[in-house]
Structure formats: C-alpha cells, structure tokens
Motif scaffolding. Structure first.
Motif, PDB file in Angstrom:
ATOM      1  N   MET A  71       0.766  -0.978  -0.027  1.00  0.00           N
ATOM      2  CA  MET A  71       0.001   0.238  -0.022  1.00  0.00           C
ATOM      3  C   MET A  71       0.849   1.213   0.061  1.00  0.00           C
ATOM      4  N   GLY A  72       0.741   2.194  -1.072  1.00  0.00           N
ATOM      5  CA  GLY A  72       1.550   3.333  -0.991  1.00  0.00           C
ATOM      6  C   GLY A  72       0.985   4.549  -0.468  1.00  0.00           C
ATOM      7  N   LEU A  73       1.621   5.597  -0.084  1.00  0.00           N
ATOM      8  CA  LEU A  73       1.282   6.792   0.502  1.00  0.00           C
ATOM      9  C   LEU A  73       0.080   7.377  -0.398  1.00  0.00           C
ATOM     10  N   SER A  74      -0.963   7.955  -0.004  1.00  0.00           N
ATOM     11  CA  SER A  74      -1.809   8.425  -0.627  1.00  0.00           C
ATOM     12  C   SER A  74      -1.533   9.997  -1.023  1.00  0.00           C
ATOM     13  N   PRO A  75      -1.835  10.521  -2.467  1.00  0.00           N
ATOM     14  CA  PRO A  75      -1.289  11.657  -2.654  1.00  0.00           C
ATOM     15  C   PRO A  75      -2.222  12.824  -1.877  1.00  0.00           C
ATOM     16  N   ALA A  76      -1.487  13.694  -1.416  1.00  0.00           N
ATOM     17  CA  ALA A  76      -2.176  14.817  -0.675  1.00  0.00           C
ATOM     18  C   ALA A  76      -3.251  15.613  -1.562  1.00  0.00           C
ATOM     19  N   VAL A  77      -4.394  16.063  -1.268  1.00  0.00           N
ATOM     20  CA  VAL A  77      -5.232  16.468  -2.181  1.00  0.00           C
ATOM     21  C   VAL A  77      -5.688  17.834  -1.590  1.00  0.00           C
ATOM     22  N   ALA A  78      -5.532  18.883  -2.156  1.00  0.00           N
ATOM     23  CA  ALA A  78      -6.160  20.320  -1.638  1.00  0.00           C
ATOM     24  C   ALA A  78      -6.268  21.093  -3.153  1.00  0.00           C
ATOM     25  N   ALA A  79      -7.505  20.974  -3.578  1.00  0.00           N
ATOM     26  CA  ALA A  79      -7.870  21.585  -4.622  1.00  0.00           C
ATOM     27  C   ALA A  79      -9.182  22.103  -4.539  1.00  0.00           C
ATOM     28  N   ASP A  80      -9.622  23.339  -5.389  1.00  0.00           N
ATOM     29  CA  ASP A  80     -10.895  23.812  -5.461  1.00  0.00           C
ATOM     30  C   ASP A  80     -11.840  22.750  -6.045  1.00  0.00           C
ATOM     31  N   ARG A  81     -13.009  23.246  -6.102  1.00  0.00           N
ATOM     32  CA  ARG A  81     -14.278  22.261  -6.411  1.00  0.00           C
ATOM     33  C   ARG A  81     -14.117  21.964  -7.985  1.00  0.00           C
ATOM     34  N   GLU A  82     -13.738  23.101  -8.683  1.00  0.00           N
ATOM     35  CA  GLU A  82     -13.559  22.664 -10.295  1.00  0.00           C
ATOM     36  C   GLU A  82     -12.468  21.893 -10.465  1.00  0.00           C
ATOM     37  N   SER A  83     -11.615  21.632  -9.659  1.00  0.00           N
ATOM     38  CA  SER A  83     -10.658  20.713  -9.801  1.00  0.00           C
ATOM     39  C   SER A  83     -10.748  19.190  -9.493  1.00  0.00           C
ATOM     40  N   ILE A  84     -11.710  18.840  -8.738  1.00  0.00           N
ATOM     41  CA  ILE A  84     -12.232  17.493  -8.355  1.00  0.00           C
ATOM     42  C   ILE A  84     -13.479  17.382  -8.873  1.00  0.00           C
ATOM     43  N   VAL A  85     -13.573  16.264  -9.786  1.00  0.00           N
ATOM     44  CA  VAL A  85     -14.749  15.607 -10.210  1.00  0.00           C
ATOM     45  C   VAL A  85     -14.877  14.239 -10.048  1.00  0.00           C
ATOM     46  N   SER A  86     -16.171  13.529 -10.084  1.00  0.00           N
ATOM     47  CA  SER A  86     -16.045  12.190  -9.903  1.00  0.00           C
ATOM     48  C   SER A  86     -17.319  11.634 -10.726  1.00  0.00           C
ATOM     49  N   CYS A  87     -17.501  10.379 -11.004  1.00  0.00           N
ATOM     50  CA  CYS A  87     -18.653   9.738 -11.602  1.00  0.00           C
ATOM     51  C   CYS A  87     -18.588   8.604 -11.156  1.00  0.00           C
ATOM     52  N   ALA A  88     -20.015   8.291 -10.713  1.00  0.00           N
ATOM     53  CA  ALA A  88     -20.433   6.970 -10.083  1.00  0.00           C
ATOM     54  C   ALA A  88     -20.662   5.879 -11.315  1.00  0.00           C
ATOM     55  N   LEU A  89     -20.179   4.886 -11.332  1.00  0.00           N
ATOM     56  CA  LEU A  89     -20.258   3.779 -12.293  1.00  0.00           C
ATOM     57  C   LEU A  89     -21.156   2.593 -11.876  1.00  0.00           C
ATOM     58  N   ALA A  90     -22.163   2.205 -12.699  1.00  0.00           N
ATOM     59  CA  ALA A  90     -22.808   0.946 -12.411  1.00  0.00           C
ATOM     60  C   ALA A  90     -21.995  -0.266 -12.676  1.00  0.00           C
ATOM     61  N   PRO A  91     -22.396  -1.264 -11.981  1.00  0.00           N
ATOM     62  CA  PRO A  91     -21.464  -2.613 -11.918  1.00  0.00           C
ATOM     63  C   PRO A  91     -21.800  -3.399 -13.264  1.00  0.00           C
ATOM     64  N   ARG A  92     -21.557  -2.641 -14.268  1.00  0.00           N
ATOM     65  CA  ARG A  92     -21.708  -3.475 -15.837  1.00  0.00           C
ATOM     66  C   ARG A  92     -20.318  -3.179 -16.596  1.00  0.00           C
ATOM     67  N   HIS A  93     -19.859  -4.021 -17.655  1.00  0.00           N
ATOM     68  CA  HIS A  93     -18.778  -3.823 -18.368  1.00  0.00           C
ATOM     69  C   HIS A  93     -18.756  -2.647 -19.146  1.00  0.00           C
ATOM     70  N   GLU A  94     -20.095  -1.953 -19.354  1.00  0.00           N
ATOM     71  CA  GLU A  94     -20.028  -0.704 -20.322  1.00  0.00           C
ATOM     72  C   GLU A  94     -19.653   0.437 -19.339  1.00  0.00           C
ATOM     73  N   SER A  95     -19.347   0.189 -18.094  1.00  0.00           N
ATOM     74  CA  SER A  95     -18.819   1.431 -17.263  1.00  0.00           C
ATOM     75  C   SER A  95     -17.433   1.617 -17.647  1.00  0.00           C
ATOM     76  N   VAL A  96     -16.665   0.743 -18.052  1.00  0.00           N
ATOM     77  CA  VAL A  96     -15.310   0.918 -18.391  1.00  0.00           C
ATOM     78  C   VAL A  96     -15.328   2.032 -19.790  1.00  0.00           C
ATOM     79  N   ARG A  97     -16.136   1.890 -20.687  1.00  0.00           N
ATOM     80  CA  ARG A  97     -16.472   2.806 -21.538  1.00  0.00           C
ATOM     81  C   ARG A  97     -16.704   4.088 -21.191  1.00  0.00           C
ATOM     82  N   THR A  98     -17.745   4.257 -19.995  1.00  0.00           N
ATOM     83  CA  THR A  98     -18.194   5.415 -19.355  1.00  0.00           C
ATOM     84  C   THR A  98     -16.957   6.040 -18.734  1.00  0.00           C
ATOM     85  N   ALA A  99     -16.036   5.407 -18.058  1.00  0.00           N
ATOM     86  CA  ALA A  99     -15.087   6.054 -17.576  1.00  0.00           C
ATOM     87  C   ALA A  99     -13.933   6.564 -18.467  1.00  0.00           C
TER      88      ALA A  99
END
Length: 170
Positions: free
Chosen positions: A1-29
């Motif tokens: 287990m490596g050290l986690s990168p420190a994250v200090a960023a504004d809201r415009e710099s952090i985005v996320s996407c929830a992915l369904a448990p389907r193989h099509e999610s790789v394309r979505t990612a």
C-alpha cells in the motif's frame, strides 16, 4: 500500500462519476476522462489517464464487488438478459438495496492529476506475475508503467486505488 497523494484543490479541480456494476462502465469511465481532461485543457494526458482509469475500473468490476462469485466476476449483463450469476442483481433492485458502486474521481492538483477509483471491497490490489500469454493479469503493470506512482488505501466502506500523473510542460 503506497502513500496517498495529498489533495488540496478547489471544487473545479475535483470531479467524480458513479459507475454501475456493468462492463459498459469502462467505456463510460474513458468518456468521462476525455471530457474532464479536455475541459481542463489537458487532452494530451488522455491516452495515459484513460488507460489507467480503464484498468482500475476493470479491476473494481472483477475484484471489488463482493456479491459476485469469483469465477463470474466482471459478468454484468444488461437488465432483462440471462445472468450467469442468477437473479441477484434484479433481486437487489427489487428490494431497493443500493447497487454496489464504483466511483471514478479525477483531481487536478498542479502539477499533477490524480485518477482514483473506489469500490466496496476492503481487499487491496495485488500485482501478479505477468503471464505474457494470458489475456488478463497485466493491468497493474500497465498502471505502474503509465503513471508516475500509484497506490491504494482503505476508506470508510471499501478502498480507493489511485494513480498520479505529472502535468507535461507545454
């Protein structure tokens, strides 16, 4: 287990996407990664980040969803089709239980971009000895090769696997 990168960023710099448990999610990612990097004007990082995101999401689908039996990991059919794992997906949907989620997050933290994938499993990724004839088993070797560094750490529910990419000088 490596050290986690420190994250200090504004809201415009952090985005996320929830992915369904389907193989099509790789394309979505990959598409989410393309859109985000283009919005950040970092399209030159797309090939490397998308490859790593694809590998991490694939691993989350195969190994990070505890309700799937080992020999059938990654087999997520569309609703209404025959399922090799029985009716567990439809049964969960019918009982209003939340589907296990995989989340892809991208963080722009100058001079780096972090790609992180979380899943509900507490088991960390384990690089395998590469079998160059097999069709799978080299994903973490690719993650290591295409990113500056990578690692994982446990979170409240499950784990997050991350990879760091250095921004290229223009």
């Amino acid at each position: 287990m490596g050290l986690s990168p420190a994250v200090a960023a504004d809201r415009e710099s952090i985005v996320s996407c929830a992915l369904a448990p389907r193989h099509e999610s790789v394309r979505t990612a990959r598409e989410f990664t393309r859109l985000t990097l283009n919005r950040w004007e970092l399209g030159d990082l797309f090939d490397d980040v998308a490859l790593v995101a694809s590998e991490l999401v694939t691993n989350a689908l195969r190994y990070g969803l505890p309700s799937v039996v080992p020999e059938q990991r990654g087999c997520w059919p569309r609703r209404g089709t025959a399922s090799p794992i029985g009716d567990r997906m439809d049964a969960a949907a019918d009982t209003d239980l939340p589907a296990p989620l995989i989340r892809l997050s991208l963080v722009r933290n100058e001079p780096q971009v972090v790609c992180a994938v979380s899943d509900p499993s507490e088991r960390g990724p384990v690089p395998r000895e590469a079998d160059w004839i097999a069709e799978s088993g080299r994903g973490l070797h690719l993650v290591e090769s295409f990113s500056q560094s990578w690692g994982w750490h446990p979170i409240a529910v499950g784990k997050v696997v991350w990879a760091v990419f250095e921004l290229r000088a223009t």
